[in-house]
Scaffold this motif. Structure first.
Motif, PDB file in Angstrom:
ATOM      1  N   ASN A 303       0.865  -1.191   0.000  1.00  0.00           N
ATOM      2  CA  ASN A 303       0.000   0.000   0.000  1.00  0.00           C
ATOM      3  C   ASN A 303       0.893   1.229   0.000  1.00  0.00           C
ATOM      4  O   ASN A 303       1.630   1.460   0.957  1.00  0.00           O
ATOM      5  CB  ASN A 303      -0.917   0.011   1.229  1.00  0.00           C
ATOM      6  N   ILE A 304       0.837   2.016  -1.079  1.00  0.00           N
ATOM      7  CA  ILE A 304       1.740   3.152  -1.245  1.00  0.00           C
ATOM      8  C   ILE A 304       0.945   4.453  -1.288  1.00  0.00           C
ATOM      9  O   ILE A 304       0.120   4.663  -2.185  1.00  0.00           O
ATOM     10  CB  ILE A 304       2.570   3.017  -2.547  1.00  0.00           C
ATOM     11  N   TYR A 305       1.219   5.315  -0.314  1.00  0.00           N
ATOM     12  CA  TYR A 305       0.574   6.629  -0.255  1.00  0.00           C
ATOM     13  C   TYR A 305       1.606   7.750  -0.369  1.00  0.00           C
ATOM     14  O   TYR A 305       1.259   8.901  -0.578  1.00  0.00           O
ATOM     15  CB  TYR A 305      -0.197   6.789   1.068  1.00  0.00           C
ATOM     16  N   GLY A 306       2.895   7.422  -0.194  1.00  0.00           N
ATOM     17  CA  GLY A 306       3.960   8.426  -0.231  1.00  0.00           C
ATOM     18  C   GLY A 306       4.734   8.380  -1.540  1.00  0.00           C
ATOM     19  O   GLY A 306       4.189   7.991  -2.586  1.00  0.00           O
ATOM     20  N   ASN A 307       6.025   8.746  -1.491  1.00  0.00           N
ATOM     21  CA  ASN A 307       6.860   8.819  -2.687  1.00  0.00           C
ATOM     22  C   ASN A 307       7.892   7.684  -2.690  1.00  0.00           C
ATOM     23  O   ASN A 307       8.563   7.457  -1.686  1.00  0.00           O
ATOM     24  CB  ASN A 307       7.588  10.159  -2.751  1.00  0.00           C
ATOM     25  N   VAL A 308       8.034   7.023  -3.830  1.00  0.00           N
ATOM     26  CA  VAL A 308       8.995   5.930  -3.974  1.00  0.00           C
ATOM     27  C   VAL A 308       9.768   6.148  -5.273  1.00  0.00           C
ATOM     28  O   VAL A 308       9.163   6.295  -6.340  1.00  0.00           O
ATOM     29  CB  VAL A 308       8.290   4.555  -4.016  1.00  0.00           C
ATOM     30  N   ASP A 309      11.095   6.175  -5.179  1.00  0.00           N
ATOM     31  CA  ASP A 309      11.918   6.413  -6.363  1.00  0.00           C
ATOM     32  C   ASP A 309      13.110   5.446  -6.372  1.00  0.00           C
ATOM     33  O   ASP A 309      13.815   5.303  -5.375  1.00  0.00           O
ATOM     34  CB  ASP A 309      12.413   7.868  -6.362  1.00  0.00           C
ATOM     35  N   PHE A 310      13.345   4.788  -7.488  1.00  0.00           N
ATOM     36  CA  PHE A 310      14.467   3.876  -7.706  1.00  0.00           C
ATOM     37  C   PHE A 310      14.659   2.930  -6.513  1.00  0.00           C
ATOM     38  O   PHE A 310      15.727   2.845  -5.913  1.00  0.00           O
ATOM     39  CB  PHE A 310      15.757   4.652  -7.986  1.00  0.00           C
ATOM     40  N   SER A 311      13.596   2.214  -6.177  1.00  0.00           N
ATOM     41  CA  SER A 311      13.622   1.319  -5.016  1.00  0.00           C
ATOM     42  C   SER A 311      12.851   0.046  -5.319  1.00  0.00           C
ATOM     43  O   SER A 311      12.047  -0.002  -6.257  1.00  0.00           O
ATOM     44  CB  SER A 311      13.003   2.008  -3.796  1.00  0.00           C
ATOM     45  N   ILE A 312      13.093  -0.972  -4.493  1.00  0.00           N
ATOM     46  CA  ILE A 312      12.350  -2.228  -4.600  1.00  0.00           C
ATOM     47  C   ILE A 312      11.617  -2.461  -3.291  1.00  0.00           C
ATOM     48  O   ILE A 312      12.225  -2.501  -2.218  1.00  0.00           O
ATOM     49  CB  ILE A 312      13.290  -3.393  -4.929  1.00  0.00           C
ATOM     50  N   LEU A 313      10.286  -2.600  -3.397  1.00  0.00           N
ATOM     51  CA  LEU A 313       9.444  -2.849  -2.235  1.00  0.00           C
ATOM     52  C   LEU A 313       8.886  -4.265  -2.334  1.00  0.00           C
ATOM     53  O   LEU A 313       8.217  -4.612  -3.311  1.00  0.00           O
ATOM     54  CB  LEU A 313       8.301  -1.829  -2.166  1.00  0.00           C
ATOM     55  N   PHE A 314       9.192  -5.081  -1.344  1.00  0.00           N
ATOM     56  CA  PHE A 314       8.747  -6.473  -1.315  1.00  0.00           C
ATOM     57  C   PHE A 314       7.282  -6.533  -0.868  1.00  0.00           C
ATOM     58  O   PHE A 314       6.669  -5.498  -0.591  1.00  0.00           O
ATOM     59  CB  PHE A 314       9.649  -7.273  -0.377  1.00  0.00           C
ATOM     60  N   ASN A 315       6.739  -7.740  -0.784  1.00  0.00           N
ATOM     61  CA  ASN A 315       5.303  -7.847  -0.523  1.00  0.00           C
ATOM     62  C   ASN A 315       4.883  -7.265   0.828  1.00  0.00           C
ATOM     63  O   ASN A 315       5.630  -7.271   1.792  1.00  0.00           O
ATOM     64  CB  ASN A 315       4.838  -9.308  -0.646  1.00  0.00           C
ATOM     65  N   SER A 316       3.667  -6.739   0.832  1.00  0.00           N
ATOM     66  CA  SER A 316       2.995  -6.248   2.050  1.00  0.00           C
ATOM     67  C   SER A 316       3.714  -5.092   2.736  1.00  0.00           C
ATOM     68  O   SER A 316       3.621  -4.928   3.958  1.00  0.00           O
ATOM     69  CB  SER A 316       2.788  -7.398   3.044  1.00  0.00           C
ATOM     70  N   VAL A 317       4.429  -4.275   1.975  1.00  0.00           N
ATOM     71  CA  VAL A 317       5.068  -3.075   2.529  1.00  0.00           C
ATOM     72  C   VAL A 317       4.073  -1.918   2.499  1.00  0.00           C
ATOM     73  O   VAL A 317       3.266  -1.808   1.579  1.00  0.00           O
ATOM     74  CB  VAL A 317       6.333  -2.716   1.699  1.00  0.00           C
ATOM     75  N   GLU A 318       4.159  -1.059   3.518  1.00  0.00           N
ATOM     76  CA  GLU A 318       3.302   0.129   3.554  1.00  0.00           C
ATOM     77  C   GLU A 318       4.161   1.394   3.618  1.00  0.00           C
ATOM     78  O   GLU A 318       5.071   1.479   4.444  1.00  0.00           O
ATOM     79  CB  GLU A 318       2.372   0.067   4.770  1.00  0.00           C
TER      80      GLU A 318
END
Length: 405
Positions: A303-318
């Protein structure tokens, strides 16, 4: 038992001490990679894609999660009546268990397992590399040359060569010398820790090595030099595709972010060479309209509500509103709270970065580049509100509000 042409033995028992808190509770091959994989998915997938259907996985350090992850091997189509995948802990004697003393001793302890399948060849693999490789091509070359052993090599730069075991080879690919991490390398052919051996010859050298009380029971230090010294024909197999040893925090971070690099071809969704992974069914990722996501890999259940740049987010990250994640890996179940800043960092499984906290810093912000490195927050650890975690720092305990490390 019908004869099996080649049995693969996957060395997956390493403690991975250079990965620090990431391997405190799990063996290195079970460390998450690339959003939905674990490191061991690569050699296991390579085996089934290469037509090798009998695999022994040698475990030792923190094996429970790895054993549970491998299970029956169904994920990799290795749940078979004849062959399949088998988890092999150190041999239990009546007086207790003998830990594997080295890579060669680990194979020696499992001679009865290998003999059960009566193979002509044995493929030795490591459980801590990211790569896609057709082992059947290496086996084909091994048979064609009539070598006793074939060693996969990667051509590295001269500057890097002293970090590896180096194979000095003739123009026809036969090896005349092996040097472990030479100060003045004569060649740039680095051993990848992937070997094919004629089983009967390897068994003889393993038994001789076991009798030598001064041996460190290691393939690179003992078995390969012994085979060369006795005049056995040994050849290199050149590999020129992507391969990375993920034995350190920096190399793990690097190898993950390579997936976002358009100049690196590590296609994990190639239908002709699928990398299989044991993933549970999760709802699709949710990215809110206010979020800003650029050049990132976001797994299911996030669940992404903020800013994400050049990154890898695994399952179930908030990632909450007002939080930012840049040039980082955020592993399963971790939470980045509102106003938190994560950059050039690895946030391990189920960790929490509280509101207003800062983890990591960019190289440009660091006064002394020699002291710069990837920041790391350990499994399940909490970085308190407004706490600051500097470059290269490792969080091994919960941090209080405003605390700095």
């Amino acid at each position: 038992m019908k004869k099996t042409e080649c049995v693969a033995m996957l060395l997956a028992g390493g403690q991975g001490s250079r990965l620090g808190v990431l391997t405190k509770n799990v063996a290195k091959p079970a460390v998450p990679y690339g959003g939905k994989y674990r490191i061991i998915d690569f050699p296991l997938s390579n085996c089934i894609n290469s037509g090798i259907e009998t695999v022994g996985v040698l475990t030792q350090y923190q094996p429970l999660e790895l054993n549970d992850y491998i299970g029956s091997g169904k994920t990799w189509d290795l749940d078979r009546q004849n062959g399949g995948v088998h988890v092999l802990p150190p041999y239990q004697k009546s007086t207790g268990s003998d830990w594997y003393k080295g890579t060669a001793n680990a194979i020696y302890q499992n001679i009865p397992f290998i003999e059960k399948y009566n193979p002509q060849y044995v493929l030795i693999l490591s459980g801590d590399h990211i790569y896609k490789m057709d082992y059947s091509k290496m086996l084909k070359q091994h048979k064609a040359t009539g070598a006793a052993g074939t060693i996969a090599v990667l051509d590295v730069s001269l500057e890097e060569a002293s970090r590896f075991g180096i194979m000095n080879a003739n123009s026809d690919g036969t090896i005349y010398e092996f040097e472990e991490k030479p100060k003045n390398p004569k060649s740039t052919l680095a051993s990848m820790g992937i070997y094919v051996f004629d089983w009967q010859k390897l068994k003889r050298f393993l038994c001789e090595d076991e009798k030598n009380k001064n041996s460190s029971n290691d393939f690179g230090k003992d078995i390969i030099p012994a085979m060369l010294n006795s005049g056995e024909k040994m050849c290199v197999y050149r590999f020129d595709d992507y391969w990375k040893d993920v034995g350190t925090i920096e190399s793990l971070w690097d190898a993950n972010l390579d997936l976002l690099n358009p100049n690196i071809d590590l296609n994990l969704s190639d239908p002709n060479w699928k990398i299989y992974s044991k993933t549970r069914s999760l709802p699709p990722q949710y990215i809110s309209g206010d979020a800003r996501v650029e050049n990132a890999l976001i797994a299911d259940g996030c669940n992404i509500y903020g800013n994400v740049d050049f990154s890898i987010l695994f399952n179930s990250v908030e990632v909450e509103k007002g939080a930012a994640v840049m040039y980082s890996l955020v592993m399963p179940g971790a939470k980045i709270k509102s106003g938190a800043m994560v950059k050039y960092a690895i946030i391990a499984e189920n960790a929490v970065v509280e509101e207003g906290a800062t983890v990591g810093e960019s190289p440009e912000e660091t006064e002394n580049l020699d002291s710069w490195g990837i920041a790391l927050v350990g499994d399940g650890k909490v970085v308190g509100k407004n706490a600051v975690v500097g470059a290269k720092a490792v969080v091994t305990k919960n941090l209080k509000e405003g605390e700095r490390v």
